[in-house]
Design an enzyme around this catalytic site. Structure first.
Site: not given
Ligand code: ADP
Length: 392
Positions: A7, A14, A88, A177, A204-205, A236, A278, A326-329, A379
């Site tokens: 990527n 990456k 990617r 995505h 949800l990242g 965004r 973040d 990031g957020i979803g997991e 991914e």
């Molecule tokens: P990208 O969209 O850059 O690929 P990721 O899917 O890794 O990123 O998501 C990164 C984002 O996820 C971070 O900017 C943060 O907002 C969020 N995140 C990561 N860990 C947590 C957490 N424990 N709680 C809330 N948000 C989180």
């Protein structure tokens, strides 16, 4: 088979080297700040992690170091052990609805589509060219972020604007995505041992999108002509009224490019909270009583819920809602808020199951009308799987 998944960003690269026989990640890492002061790289696997400051003048030098290190660290004995490289690629326009082996023509097309993804495709091209130089005889595959969404129908991907914008200049919804949404749909089908499912996939990242999937195919997605559209994101805006753009240009004396930059980089969680893009920082400040942060979280939840509700209707119901990225997991609080906001659809969270993070898990209660799952997205694995398929 050993496959390298790549990527490439404008100043980063990456990678994951995956042994596809057992899906083990032999080595992964990132080269950062390529061409910028303070460049460095990180290499890791289950046994070690190395971080090294190193001058990286361009993507070629990053790939050269990677090739040296990979044998030096005895991850593989010879570079010939790398059977294929999957890249990617963000934009495949409406030309590529599947991953493809990279030929000169494909590379030309990816360069041509830079018009549609000026921040991403040129960077992806740098990655492709650097590996082509380092491993000229190794087959390479392009895996497009837009490909999975190519099954949308015209009524779903066209904007209600003069149709010649589409006919003459390709103005339409593409969606992004796709690799992640495709992986999520595949995983759910495996888990449920069923293909004919109605899935709403929430990636949800820092960037985020929601996709409606029926029988394994995308029927609608929240991102649009660019990854700026759809749900609220880290920095965004997601969907806004386009008339805001000329209004703000006039009020602040900004150019269109500057306002779009604000919508890409200074909006979303960052714009509303005035703290951070973040979500972790925003949630921390919210816990300390910061009202703008609390507002940002509520707005994010609402923007995701709106799409889920829309797709519920478009799909004629829903079997599984999946949370990833990031957020979803990682964030049980936001997941819980989303699930609670979907009570009208009969969603009931399993509070205890939802409290664990980073795990593939069902997080809705047995009485919930829709199952909710956390599906850690992968991914890189998806890119590697497509690469294996095409070079076999
Ligand atoms: P990208 O969209 O850059 O690929 P990721 O899917 O890794 O990123 O998501 C990164 C984002 O996820 C971070 O900017 C943060 O907002 C969020 N995140 C990561 N860990 C947590 C957490 N424990 N709680 C809330 N948000 C989180």
């Amino acid at each position: 088979m050993k496959i390298m998944a790549i990527n490439a960003g404008s100043s980063s690269l990456k990678f994951s080297l995956i042994d596809m026989d057992n899906k083990e990640v032999l080595l992964s890492g990132v080269f950062e700040r390529i061409g910028i002061e303070g460049s460095n790289y990180t290499l890791k696997n289950k046994d070690f992690k190395i971080r090294q400051e190193e001058e990286l003048t361009d993507h070629y030098s990053a790939v050269k170091i990677l090739m040296e290190k990979i044998t030096e660290l005895k991850i593989i004995t010879s570079l010939e052990e790398i059977d294929g490289i999957g890249h990617r690629v963000v934009h495949g326009s409406d030309v590529y609805s599947k991953s493809v082996v990279i030929t000169d023509k494909v590379l030309e097309d990816i360069i041509k589509f830079s018009d549609l993804a000026p921040l991403h495709n040129p960077a992806n091209v740098l990655g492709i060219k650097a590996f082509k130089e380092a491993l000229p005889n190794t087959p390479m595959v392009a895996v497009f972020d837009t490909a999975f969404h190519q099954t949308m129908e015209k009524k779903d991907y066209l904007y209600p604007v003069p149709i010649k914008w589409y006919e003459e200049y390709n103005v339409r919804k593409y969606g992004f995505h796709g690799t992640s949404h495709c992986y999520i749909a595949k995983r759910i089908s495996e888990i449920k041992e069923k293909d004919n499912l109605r899935i709403i996939s929430c990636h949800l990242g820092n960037g985020g999108s929601v996709t409606a999937i029926k029988d394994g195919k995308c029927i609608d997605t929240s991102m649009g002509f660019t990854p700026l559209a759809g749900i609220m994101m880290g920095s965004r805006s997601g969907d806004i009224d386009p008339s805001i753009i000329p209004y703000v240009m006039e009020k602040y004396g900004k150019s269109a490019g500057e306002v779009i930059d604000d919508l890409n980089k200074k909006s979303g969680f960052l714009g509303i909270s005035e703290i951070s893009n973040d979500t972790r920082d925003v949630l921390e400040a919210m816990a300390d009583g910061n009202e703008k942060c609390s507002l940002a979280v509520d707005m994010f939840v609402k923007s995701v819920v709106k799409y889920i509700a829309q797709y519920y209707v478009e799909l004629g119901g829903c079997d599984v809602i999946a949370f990833a990225a990031g957020i979803g997991e990682n964030n049980n609080l936001i997941r819980l808020k989303i699930m609670e906001s979907l009570a009208a659809l009969g969603v009931i969270a399993d509070i205890e199951a939802n409290n664990t993070n980073r795990e593939e898990k069902k997080i809705s209660s047995k009485d919930s009308k829709i199952e909710c799952w956390v599906i850690p997205t992968d991914e890189e694995l998806m890119i590697a799987m497509d690469t294996v398929e095409l070079i076999k």
